[in-house]
Enzyme design. Structure first.
Site, PDB file in Angstrom:
ATOM      1  CB  SER A  97      -7.171   9.476   4.833  1.00  0.00           C
ATOM      2  OG  SER A  97      -5.930   8.679   5.816  1.00  0.00           O
ATOM      3  CE  LYS A 114      -6.137   5.152   4.991  1.00  0.00           C
ATOM      4  NZ  LYS A 114      -5.594   5.982   5.920  1.00  0.00           N
ATOM      5  CB  SER A 141      -5.494   8.965   8.801  1.00  0.00           C
ATOM      6  OG  SER A 141      -5.393  10.305   7.883  1.00  0.00           O
TER       7      SER A 141
END
Lengths: 467, 66
Positions: free
Chosen positions: A155, A80, A179
């Site tokens: 996310s 990420k 997330s």
């Protein structure tokens, strides 16, 4: 030799170590797959092909000289875009951090590198990790590999899509309000939200000091265990990990027939979509067959626990973003700005009451689950909705949609518990359905053991989407 | 116990935090945060004065040792 892009992290690491396949071959195969899928999914923020190939060839040379860096020697991963690498971009899915160069490297990445892993690039994410769907007006929405019209969840949207599409064998996500577990559910992969305080958050973008956690998305529970083994343990740069135990590989192999799994009587079983309900029933039957003892549990008021989580994340996220909200409010998307601004409504006393209640709330939870090793609950009430139907921006329905998707997530974050998301079925739409195994503090290994046993008995985690 | 959060309260707290609110922001935020605020208030959670945020870590570690 089978297609390296189809192999699990564990199998890939073993194959490279035994020189059945070279790191360069694996990296090349993954880069070729990324080239095909990226235009459809938008999973990557940046692909670092040249650097990755260079690192792969170096890993192969080291291996030829008998030097093995660690258990992930030569395995390419991507993470990420909120994990910093000194001297490299970390844009955090935002306009505000566009072209921002990180001054230091995240401890989690340093440890993965120490274990021998390579980097293929950075994965897209929701703006500042504050959104559950995967929409992002700055970088473009990330799309679900099972059907690009549907959301990935967020996310850690790029992490879910990239692992689901077999572009990487594993990726780091982060979990402050679900997330890791939501993209795992929507994209049909396995994700481990660790116990708070077990993995260092140093030099990772913060969202909530109290609730942030760093963990993997991968194909299997065993693969999540490999990443956990490399990343867990104390780090002087993150004092919340002071007493973090290192990974206990033996505990992660404990037999499920010695374990007790609790099924909540309410909240997590209310108003489920029929496909999710069936997946839960089937999973309970599977664990019964595996010899686990199944008991019903009555949990404390989970909606109350969720409310406390909203206050904590609201105030902490606002505090982190206050300087930019004062000076550059228009550089946020409307939804993220609105959600950050919600934190402006809570008083100091309400925030501190929510923080003070966390210990007693955890004690009440542990008392309610008694001797259970884990509880088994759905991740989300439904399979992935479409990008269009959840494209609510900052409009009047935004909070209702967001709270609906995250309903089963926030209690785990507030209570700091570990939770493993595992693929557990497919809906009539053909989209994946996941469940959560929620464990006891610092017993993340138990969840990996249960997840691995479940994955021995089922094949949902082995199914791959087609381009 | 508050039955709802008022826009005036939101505006006051935001002003104290030096966070500029957009037009109609106070009304929107008040609507959204009423649920968590009133739910916690209605629960009327009574904690011993010795309980502090770090109590959480103590509970976490105690269970891990058991």
């Amino acid at each position: 030799m089978s297609d390296p892009t189809e192999m699990s992290l564990a199998d890939l690491a073993t194959a490279i170590r035994r020189r059945k396949v070279s790191s360069a071959e694996v990296t090349k195969a993954l880069l070729a797959r990324i080239k095909k899928w990226q235009p459809k999914l938008n999973a990557f923020a940046r692909v670092e092909a040249e650097d990755a190939m260079k690192a792969a060839r170096a890993a192969d040379r080291a291996l030829a000289n008998g030097k093995i860096k660690g258990p992930l020697h030569g395995v390419p991963l991507a993470h990420k875009d909120m994990y910093y690498v000194k001297g490299k971009l970390a844009e955090c899915g935002s306009k505000i951090r566009k072209r921002w160069i990180a001054p230091a490297t995240a401890t989690a990445l340093t440890r993965l590198e120490g274990a021998g892993a390579l980097r293929l690039g950075a994965l897209n994410m929701v703006e500042f990790a504050f959104g559950p769907t995967g929409h992002n007006v700055h970088t473009g929405h990330v799309r679900n590999p099972w059907n690009p019209k549907h959301i990935t969840g967020g996310s850690s949207s790029g992490s879910g899509a990239a692992v689901g599409a077999r572009l990487v064998p594993a990726a780091l996500g982060s979990d402050t309000g679900g997330s890791i577990r939501m993209p795992a559910h929507f994209c049909g992969v396995t994700g481990l939200k660790p116990t708070n305080g077990r993995v260092s958050r140093a030099n990772a973008m913060p969202l909530s000091y109290t609730l942030d956690t760093v963990g993997p998305l991968a194909r299997t529970a065993e693969d999540c265990g490999l990443i956990a083994a490399a990343t867990m343990g104390p780090d002087p740069l993150d004092p919340t990990t002071d007493s973090a135990p290192f990974w206990d590989a033996e505990a992660a192999k404990r037999a499920s027939r010695t374990m007790t799994i609790g099924i909540p009587k309410s909240f997590y079983v209310d108003d489920l979509d029929a496909d999710v309900d069936s997946a839960l029933d089937e999973a309970i039957a599977t664990f019964r067959k595996l010899g686990a003892r199944i008991v019903q549990v009555e949990l404390p008021d989970q909606a109350l626990v969720s409310a406390a989580a909203l206050i904590v994340i609201g105030v902490e996220a606002l505090t982190i973003h206050a300087p930019w909200l004062r000076t550059r409010p228009k550089d946020y998307s409307e939804q993220v700005r609105n959600r950050l601004m919600n934190g402006a409504a809570y008083s100091a006393v309400e925030y501190l009451e929510a923080l003070r209640w966390r210990g007693p709330a955890l004690a009440a939870h542990l008392e309610a689950i008694g001797k259970c090793d884990a509880i088994l609950v759905p991740a989300v009430r439904v399979a992935a909705p479409t990008i269009a139907e959840t494209d609510v921006g900052g409009g009047p329905n935004a909070d209702t949609v967001i709270l609906g998707i995250t309903r089963f997530m926030r209690p785990v974050n507030y209570l700091g518990l570990p939770s493993l998301g595992v693929p557990a079925g497919f809906g009539k739409s053909g989209l994946p359905i996941g469940l959560q195994l929620i464990g006891r503090p610092f017993r993340d290994e138990t969840l990996v053991a249960l997840g691995a046993a479940f994955q021995e008995a089922t094949d949902y985690h082995t199914r791959a989407p087609r381009l | 116990m508050p039955k709802e959060v008022s826009p005036e309260r939101v505006a006051a707290i935001a002003a104290a935090a030096r966070i500029p609110l957009p037009r109609n922001g106070a009304e929107r935020i008040a609507r959204v945060v009423t649920m968590p605020v009133t739910r916690l208030a209605a629960a009327n959670i009574a904690l011993d004065i010795e309980v502090e945020p770090a109590t959480f870590v103590a509970v976490q570690r105690k269970d891990a040792r058991s």
